[in-house]
Write a protein that holds these residues in place. Structure first.
Motif, mmCIF file in Angstrom:
data_model
loop_
_atom_site.group_PDB
_atom_site.id
_atom_site.type_symbol
_atom_site.label_atom_id
_atom_site.label_comp_id
_atom_site.label_asym_id
_atom_site.label_seq_id
_atom_site.Cartn_x
_atom_site.Cartn_y
_atom_site.Cartn_z
ATOM 1 N N LYS A 1 20.978 8.321 -29.340
ATOM 2 C CA LYS A 1 22.102 7.405 -29.579
ATOM 3 C C LYS A 1 21.830 6.520 -30.789
ATOM 4 C CE LYS A 1 22.403 5.945 -25.223
ATOM 5 N NZ LYS A 1 22.929 5.236 -24.028
ATOM 6 N N ARG B 1 23.177 6.705 -16.558
ATOM 7 C CA ARG B 1 23.367 5.421 -17.242
ATOM 8 C C ARG B 1 23.260 5.556 -18.753
ATOM 9 N NH1 ARG B 1 20.330 3.027 -12.834
ATOM 10 N NH2 ARG B 1 18.440 3.167 -14.087
ATOM 11 N N GLU B 2 22.546 6.551 -19.223
ATOM 12 C CA GLU B 2 22.375 6.726 -20.666
ATOM 13 C C GLU B 2 23.514 7.504 -21.321
ATOM 14 O OE1 GLU B 2 20.186 5.143 -22.246
ATOM 15 O OE2 GLU B 2 18.990 4.467 -20.532
ATOM 16 N N CYS B 3 24.424 8.057 -20.522
ATOM 17 C CA CYS B 3 25.512 8.859 -21.079
ATOM 18 C C CYS B 3 26.649 7.968 -21.572
ATOM 19 C CB CYS B 3 26.041 9.838 -20.027
ATOM 20 S SG CYS B 3 24.835 11.100 -19.539
ATOM 21 N N ASP B 4 27.185 8.279 -22.732
ATOM 22 C CA ASP B 4 28.344 7.562 -23.256
ATOM 23 C C ASP B 4 29.616 7.969 -22.524
ATOM 24 O OD1 ASP B 4 27.006 6.153 -25.422
ATOM 25 O OD2 ASP B 4 26.795 8.114 -26.368
ATOM 26 N N VAL B 5 29.696 9.208 -22.116
ATOM 27 C CA VAL B 5 30.858 9.706 -21.396
ATOM 28 C C VAL B 5 30.397 10.751 -20.385
ATOM 29 C CG1 VAL B 5 31.334 11.429 -23.194
ATOM 30 C CG2 VAL B 5 33.151 10.779 -21.605
ATOM 31 N N TRP C 1 35.097 12.688 -27.420
ATOM 32 C CA TRP C 1 33.786 12.401 -27.982
ATOM 33 C C TRP C 1 33.792 12.771 -29.453
ATOM 34 C CZ3 TRP C 1 34.549 16.447 -24.503
ATOM 35 C CH2 TRP C 1 34.412 17.726 -25.015
ATOM 36 N N ARG D 1 18.179 7.607 -25.492
ATOM 37 C CA ARG D 1 18.373 6.349 -26.236
ATOM 38 C C ARG D 1 18.064 6.562 -27.711
ATOM 39 N NH1 ARG D 1 16.257 4.193 -21.365
ATOM 40 N NH2 ARG D 1 14.127 4.141 -22.174
ATOM 41 N N TRP E 1 26.633 11.005 -29.822
ATOM 42 C CA TRP E 1 27.328 10.728 -28.581
ATOM 43 C C TRP E 1 26.619 11.516 -27.493
ATOM 44 C CZ3 TRP E 1 32.530 8.806 -27.216
ATOM 45 C CH2 TRP E 1 33.067 7.982 -28.212
ATOM 46 N N VAL E 2 26.413 10.892 -26.339
ATOM 47 C CA VAL E 2 25.760 11.574 -25.223
ATOM 48 C C VAL E 2 26.807 11.892 -24.170
ATOM 49 C CG1 VAL E 2 23.998 11.411 -23.435
ATOM 50 C CG2 VAL E 2 23.556 10.443 -25.697
ATOM 51 N N LEU E 3 27.029 13.185 -23.978
ATOM 52 C CA LEU E 3 28.059 13.691 -23.073
ATOM 53 C C LEU E 3 27.390 14.344 -21.870
ATOM 54 C CD1 LEU E 3 31.076 14.629 -22.531
ATOM 55 C CD2 LEU E 3 30.469 16.692 -23.810
#
Length: 255
Positions: A166, A209-213, A188, A163, A171-173
């Protein structure tokens, strides 16, 4: 030396010891197996002499005992404990790519991942402080010097760390076997934080849940899962490939 022995750690293996010497990590003594010579050990002694680090020659059996019969390749170093960075230190580097490892428990996997991270230019690695291996002697041996070129941070709460990244514009991949799209299809932006899961349970629900993609690496039905270090290498090289392609296109546009 005797008073400090309890506070020291071992690094063993030719590449690991040499890189520790070259990068200036505090070393207190190097042990070399008796009877070994050649260019490498000549260079090692010269590097040690340049830093006033004593080199002691011992029977190979003594190094076997010291490393619990690890693959020391004839050289062992006593070093100061690894000083982990804070995650804020990694962000301060203005990195294009960070690597976040979720619960890697095999030190050889960790070492192999760090070696790849150094090879592709990852600026920092984030590890959880619990339920995961740290930079042990075995991990450093497997890293073959790579750990000396990548800053490593340990955090108590991996989800909170993601978090924070971000909030800092990352970006969290995340790589997951059942992700809806493949690595090749996903989009991304940089800076990117690549998240690789543990050998047994992957990312887990909280980290997912914390990943953007989320992306998957295509595999055959006969072998649906990949070793964590292999998965990390594939994803990191794709990140580097896209960066290089983007740089080439921007160069073409400038012409």
């Amino acid at each position: 030396m005797e008073k400090k022995a309890g506070n020291l750690e071992l690094v063993y293996g030719r590449h690991a010891v040499k890189e520790a010497l070259l990068t200036g990590r505090p070393l207190y003594k190097i042990l070399v197996a008796r009877g070994l010579g050649g260019n490498f050990f000549h260079e090692l002694r010269n590097l040690a002499a340049g830093r006033n680090i004593p080199v002691q020659v011992l029977p190979a059996e003594a190094l076997d005992r010291l490393t619990s019969r690890g693959a020391h390749q004839g050289c062992v170093a006593f070093v100061s404990p690894y000083r982990y960075a804070a995650i804020e230190d990694l962000v301060a580097l203005a990195p294009r790519c960070l690597l976040v490892l979720a619960y890697i428990t095999d030190p050889r996997n960790l070492g192999a991942i760090l070696r790849t991270a150094a090879a592709v230019g990852v600026e920092g690695v984030v590890l959880p402080s619990r339920r995961a291996v740290g930079l042990t002697a075995e991990a450093l041996k497997a890293a073959a010097g790579g750990a000396e070129h990548v800053k490593v941070a340990r955090v108590t709460n991996l989800a909170a760390a993601l978090r924070y990244l971000k909030e800092q514009g990352f970006w969290v991949l995340g790589a997951e076997a059942d992700a809806p799209c493949t690595l090749w299809e996903a989009r991304w932006n940089e800076p990117v934080a690549v998240v690789i899961g543990g050998e047994d349970k992957g990312l887990g629900k909280v980290i997912r849940r914390e990943c953007d993609v989320l992306v998957r690496i295509p595999t055959t039905a006969q072998m649906p899962c990949l070793n964590a270090s292999v998965a990390a290498a594939i994803v990191l090289y794709e990140v580097m490939r896209r960066r290089l392609m983007k740089g080439n296109h921007e160069g073409d546009s400038a012409d």
